[in-house]
Motif scaffolding. Structure first.
Motif, PDB file in Angstrom:
ATOM      1  N   THR A  18       0.718  -1.274  -0.139  1.00  0.00           N
ATOM      2  CA  THR A  18      -0.138   0.248  -0.067  1.00  0.00           C
ATOM      3  C   THR A  18       1.098   1.328  -0.084  1.00  0.00           C
ATOM      4  O   THR A  18       2.140   1.239   0.817  1.00  0.00           O
ATOM      5  N   ILE A  19       0.474   2.331  -0.381  1.00  0.00           N
ATOM      6  CA  ILE A  19       0.935   3.618  -0.326  1.00  0.00           C
ATOM      7  C   ILE A  19       1.181   4.406   0.559  1.00  0.00           C
ATOM      8  O   ILE A  19       2.346   5.586   0.892  1.00  0.00           O
ATOM      9  N   ASP A  20       0.644   3.974   1.269  1.00  0.00           N
ATOM     10  CA  ASP A  20       0.614   4.427   2.754  1.00  0.00           C
ATOM     11  C   ASP A  20       1.126   3.472   4.466  1.00  0.00           C
ATOM     12  O   ASP A  20       0.879   3.813   5.202  1.00  0.00           O
ATOM     13  N   SER A 280      -3.925   2.129  -2.773  1.00  0.00           N
ATOM     14  CA  SER A 280      -4.423   2.804  -1.899  1.00  0.00           C
ATOM     15  C   SER A 280      -5.509   2.574  -1.197  1.00  0.00           C
ATOM     16  O   SER A 280      -6.345   2.246  -2.025  1.00  0.00           O
ATOM     17  N   GLN A 326      -9.132  -0.547   7.335  1.00  0.00           N
ATOM     18  CA  GLN A 326      -7.295  -0.142   7.070  1.00  0.00           C
ATOM     19  C   GLN A 326      -7.128  -0.112   7.428  1.00  0.00           C
ATOM     20  O   GLN A 326      -7.763   0.743   9.209  1.00  0.00           O
TER      21      GLN A 326
END
Length: 470
Positions: A18-20, A280, A326
């Motif tokens: 994931t991007i984060d 994302s 999430q």
């Protein structure tokens, strides 16, 4: 029962994919086009000690302590609770279930159990009683091994460290695999886990007797290895039309460079994939809200009539709700919830640990109610359906604005959360933020419905082109 016809689509993403750096698990809950869902928050220690399933009559004595958690139960508990998804106070996320099928050979030796633990009860008897994802896998596995199950299912677990996918086979057997941090999985109504490494406890959990069971009854079609999908699953024409195309589409979206040779009806698509780029939360939302856009198989696209109805789409009219859980966030974890059809609804962020939601999200009955969040989102979708291509831009404009606002609100909440010193302050603030955004989203969809209703007035079949000079 209505849930016997249920069929969902799932996604799991590891934290390095994931991007984060968050971990994401989620699923579309699909059963019936008009079957309301609502939101319920269970306070700590609010669960009854004795659980009796209204569907199977299974009776369980539950632990004395239960954690706080949020869930999305049915509008009626006549056939069971079907709480489906949630995050508990220990930051354990669970989604249950992804319907699948066990083959006849396995069922001949381990039939499904009529009074076992089924989808309708899994969240209720597992999520309030575990403090890690691994504990969730172990508890569910122990319950199924002891009491059996009447269904073949996949179940998603996650915490702030890892994600797991759990699958049952037959009446009592199960395996679970940890999703690698750099990988993702998409699943569509087929047993998905492939090779099981029984010497790798970091990445696999399983029924302690599964190897002996398979060996004694000669169930493994291969000389070497233990491919759970091959041994326990199905591989018929229905799978190729109904299930595998949704997995294929996910691979095309996220791993095009690695999946160029894949075809929609391939029966051996890999369970785990590495994405071409980091994903994302919006990528996960777009997958669960997709219907083969950009291919001839889009039901509202430009393919032939045969192509448009060849494969079962991911987002469809029978979706009751779609959720993404999430985890491993810098701020509070988030339960993203889209009531109704994901393609026509919007994912609303509810922070983990909140103690209330807006009143319309607690309501949902038949016949339709104008004060129910489920029906407010559904109404807008039905109006769009009446003149889909004319009204789609109106819907997309509202969705885009709400998505932008959601990202902004979450970022602002994360920043302010660092300034709060007590758990009570944090919970109160997160509750207010969740309620305010959820209310704004409902108001936006109410306004959208009124706008579409206004536009529709000139689409009447009783219309007539009048000469302005008359």
């Amino acid at each position: 029962m209505i849930k016997k016809l249920s069929a969902c689509t799932s996604i799991l993403i590891g934290k390095k994919a994931t991007i984060d750096g968050t971990i994401i698990i989620g699923r579309n809950e699909d059963a019936k086009a008009a079957w309301p869902k609502r939101v319920e928050i269970h306070p700590r220690d609010s669960m009854e000690r004795l659980f009796i399933s209204k569907e199977t009559k299974l009776t369980l004595q539950l632990p004395a302590h239960s954690a706080q958690y949020m869930a999305t139960p049915e509008w009626t508990d006549k056939d069971g609770l079907f709480e489906e998804d949630g995050i508990n106070e220990y930051d354990v996320a669970m989604s249950a279930t992804e319907s699948a099928y066990t083959n006849e050979l396995v069922l001949g030796y381990d039939p499904l159990v009529e009074n076992g633990l089924n989808e309708e009860a899994m969240i209720t008897v597992v999520l309030p009683y575990v403090k890690t994802a691994r504990e969730g896998v172990a508890r569910l596995g122990q319950l199924i091994a002891e009491h059996g199950t009447g269904e073949t299912n996949g179940v998603l677990f996650a915490d702030n460290d890892e994600a797991w996918y759990f699958e049952t086979g037959g009446g009592h057997y199960w395996v679970a695999q940890r999703i690698p941090d750099d990988a993702y999985a998409v699943v569509g109504n087929q047993l998905a886990i492939q090779e099981v490494d029984f010497n790798d406890p970091d990445n696999f959990m399983f029924h302690p007797g599964i190897q002996v069971f398979v060996s004694e009854h000669h169930l493994n079609p291969h000389e070497e290895g233990f491919n759970f999908r091959e041994i326990f699953g199905t591989h018929d024409r229905a799978d190729a039309i109904y299930s595998t195309p949704r997995v294929w589409y996910g691979h095309q979206l996220f791993s095009k460079s690695k999946a160029q040779a894949e075809q929609p009806e391939d029966q051996d698509l890999p369970f785990l994939m590495q994405p071409d780029r980091k994903l994302s939360i919006l990528d996960a939302q777009r997958y669960l809200a997709s219907h083969y856009q950009g291919t001839p198989f889009d039901p509202v696209g430009r393919g032939s009539q045969e192509e448009k109805h060849r494969y079962r789409p991911i987002s469809l009219a029978k979706t009751q709700e779609s959720h993404l859980l999430q985890m491993n966030r810098g701020g509070a974890n988030i339960h993203w919830l889209a009531l109704g059809v994901a393609a026509q609804s919007v994912y609303v962020p509810f922070f983990a640990g909140i103690d209330d939601v807006p009143a319309p999200y607690k309501r949902g009955k038949l016949p339709a109610q104008r004060n129910s969040a489920y029906w407010i989102y559904k109404e807008a979708g039905v109006l769009v359906d009446s003149h889909y291509h004319d009204f789609l831009p109106d819907l997309q404009a509202v969705q885009k604005e709400l998505n932008v606002n959601a990202v902004k609100m979450v970022a602002q909440t994360d920043a302010h959360l660092k300034e709060l010193k007590t758990a009570t302050e944090r919970a109160n603030y997160l509750t207010r933020q969740s309620i305010n955004f959820a209310t704004d989203a409902l108001n936006a969809y109410r306004d959208l419905s009124l706008s579409l209703l206004t536009k529709m007035t000139d689409y009447s079949p009783l219309n007539f082109k009048t000469d302005e000079n008359l």
